[in-house]
Design a protein around this motif. Sequence first.
Motif, PDB file in Angstrom:
ATOM      1  N   VAL A  70      43.804  40.955  35.484  1.00 29.59           N
ATOM      2  CA  VAL A  70      42.694  41.283  36.373  1.00 29.59           C
ATOM      3  C   VAL A  70      42.834  42.731  36.815  1.00 29.59           C
ATOM      4  O   VAL A  70      43.924  43.164  37.210  1.00 29.59           O
ATOM      5  N   TRP A  72      40.858  46.150  39.027  1.00 30.96           N
ATOM      6  CA  TRP A  72      39.952  46.403  40.156  1.00 30.96           C
ATOM      7  C   TRP A  72      38.849  47.390  39.813  1.00 30.96           C
ATOM      8  O   TRP A  72      37.805  47.422  40.460  1.00 30.96           O
ATOM      9  N   CYS A  90      37.374  42.561  38.937  1.00 32.02           N
ATOM     10  CA  CYS A  90      37.041  42.042  40.266  1.00 32.02           C
ATOM     11  C   CYS A  90      35.687  42.570  40.726  1.00 32.02           C
ATOM     12  O   CYS A  90      35.385  43.756  40.571  1.00 32.02           O
ATOM     13  N   SER A  92      34.039  42.330  44.337  1.00 36.07           N
ATOM     14  CA  SER A  92      34.161  41.861  45.727  1.00 36.07           C
ATOM     15  C   SER A  92      32.957  42.230  46.578  1.00 36.07           C
ATOM     16  O   SER A  92      32.978  42.049  47.797  1.00 36.07           O
ATOM     17  N   THR A 100      37.093  37.268  46.073  1.00 33.55           N
ATOM     18  CA  THR A 100      36.417  38.082  45.063  1.00 33.55           C
ATOM     19  C   THR A 100      35.820  37.190  43.980  1.00 33.55           C
ATOM     20  O   THR A 100      36.198  36.026  43.835  1.00 33.55           O
ATOM     21  N   LEU A 102      35.330  36.979  39.789  1.00 30.14           N
ATOM     22  CA  LEU A 102      36.030  37.462  38.598  1.00 30.14           C
ATOM     23  C   LEU A 102      35.043  37.529  37.432  1.00 30.14           C
ATOM     24  O   LEU A 102      34.520  36.501  36.988  1.00 30.14           O
ATOM     25  N   PHE A 200      45.325  35.486  41.905  1.00 31.30           N
ATOM     26  CA  PHE A 200      44.014  34.959  42.296  1.00 31.30           C
ATOM     27  C   PHE A 200      44.027  33.454  42.068  1.00 31.30           C
ATOM     28  O   PHE A 200      44.225  33.001  40.937  1.00 31.30           O
TER      29      PHE A 200
END
Length: 660
Positions: A70, A72, A90, A92, A100, A102, A200
């Motif tokens: 994952v 950001w 992510c 968010s 968040t 995915l 996560f």
Amino acid sequence: MSESVYVGMCHKIGTPQQVASRRDIVDILELLINQYNYRVRTMWSGSDREGFRFLDSDIDVMFWPTFFRVIWDFSQSEYYNIHRQTLILCDSSESPAGFTLLWLPLERASRAVLSTCMRMNGGLYISSSKFREIIHTKRSPDETIHGPCSSGTKGSLEYDNAHCFVSDFWPPSAASWIDRCHSWPPPHVVNDIVRNGCHFVAIGHKLGNHEDNEWRISFSQAEYKLVYSMNHTQFLTYGLLKLFLKEIINNELGDEDKLLCSYHMKTAVFWAIQQNTLPLWCPQNLLAGFWVCFKLLLKWVYEGISPNFFIPENNMFLSKIHGQAQTSLFSRLYGLYEKGIALLLHSPSIRSSIIDVLCNPRLTVCTDEHTLISEVEFDVELFSEIYSNESPNPSDLQCCMKYLHTVEQLIGSPLSQYQVVNLQKYTTTILQCTAFILHNMYTNTGVNKQMYIVDKMSCHMLKLAAKFGFVSDMLYIAMYYYKTLRYREALSVIEMTKVKLVQPYLIYNLHVDRERYTEALGGQSWSTKMRQAVAWNINLDKEKCYFNELLPEQQSGTQYTTSILSIPPHVLLHMLEFLSSRHVDTMRAKTALDDLQVLVHHDQGLYICYEDRDISWEILGICQQMAGNLQAALYSYQQSLRQEPSNAIQTASTQRINEL
């Protein structure tokens, strides 16, 4: 008073040495498993990982696939080979703090993951609810769904298994945490935590716009590292709060009425330490530290805001503690607050330590670790931990070779003294597995030279394992000799094992004669003690054939039940002596059966604990049936069925009864 409570908590929760050994043993097990399995990573968390050993300490385990990562933002993709790893981004923007969505930007993943996805905002997102649904279809029927986890029990221990995803990068929303770390934790801990990113887990925020699809950012790895970095007074304060929660706040409440949980206690300790609320965390200030944390909890409940330690904007009370529930909880806590520190008298675990001081105010208490626990008490717990955290049983020869290679690599790495002796026991188990797998692979191949070589190798591995394992590990040699029709050799090993198992200084199943043990082995290395004075149950992997007489019991149960037969060494010793003697000395066989019958009928928990009664009665029945005493065998099988089904052998017991 605090010093007395400190000593009491050390006895209840553990001394610094005990806590360190528990953590090191879990750490080396995790390292061993993760060096072997490169497809899925495993991480222990929860109170067991942190070093607690309460009766209700849970085992939390997180699993994540290594071929998913994952990120950001897209700039982080340069660190990965997108042909070998699937990247998840992510999003968010529409989620509450700490949560968040995915997103699969390339819409490329395994079929299993794609089946958990849904279309949203023009993209393909992994749905947490669908992910949980897929994972939980593979769970045991005995497991229940608990948030993002599959929960169940193994013996007396409760566990939560969580399948998740991992990010190698620290969440931008938690960047402020790094800036707050001026006094605690130390810089090297901060750097280690940030360098290892986050996870996560498949659960959304109850008040979010996308509850069924959101994922919660998990800081479990960071949290256990923070707990590791606490001094012992801070750790005991955390333990004191856990006891306060269980024995006072939540006492006699139903699960639905328990608004506060252990995670709130942990978070309060984190904030109290970092904010320097107490200048000096030492044994004399243990109760002061507890009071600081309790007042912080009281403030949070009054305000209805419990800030997450890493992302303060994430109010952990938001979905549960508000309105009438908040008012009632505050009223209850404030009532306790008004009692002052005497409120702890309501805790059975803490009361005795406080009463000692109240009755004798001039009592002086020594907090030196060496006076808190004796050498033999520590040794008993250490070997119990080593046994309880046994390495996994490799299922095939390739697995065995991988594990042995991993052990070889670990030997060259810096290890603690606890990890060295633990690795020694792991190696014993792997060698034993290798020996029986090898023999089972080449049995009946018809190639005599090949069988001769395999036999020599298997014997050598079992003898090597017995040289640095538990005393009870000698029984694997006896099993192998019996399996290969060498009855006199088996009896010779049994005789040597019998002598060792009756030594007055032997540690078995937490029982030991303290004076004799100290006299015989005081001051010796743990490696020496393990080889000469420790016995524990023999765990037979149900997938391997050790000898034919127990095959029905090994095949009993289902894929979801226990994968091992756990047999008390004294029971197995008498069984093997009976089986081997039948071929060379019938009088000795009768004596062995008589000894086994006396043991199973009359033992009061010294050699056969409660959880082992099912297999012990079963083994007695098998031997009685082979000796022709069918009525006694029937009674033994029926007794086996009446015991706690710890070994899941009911199918075999019923089958044997029907045959009779």
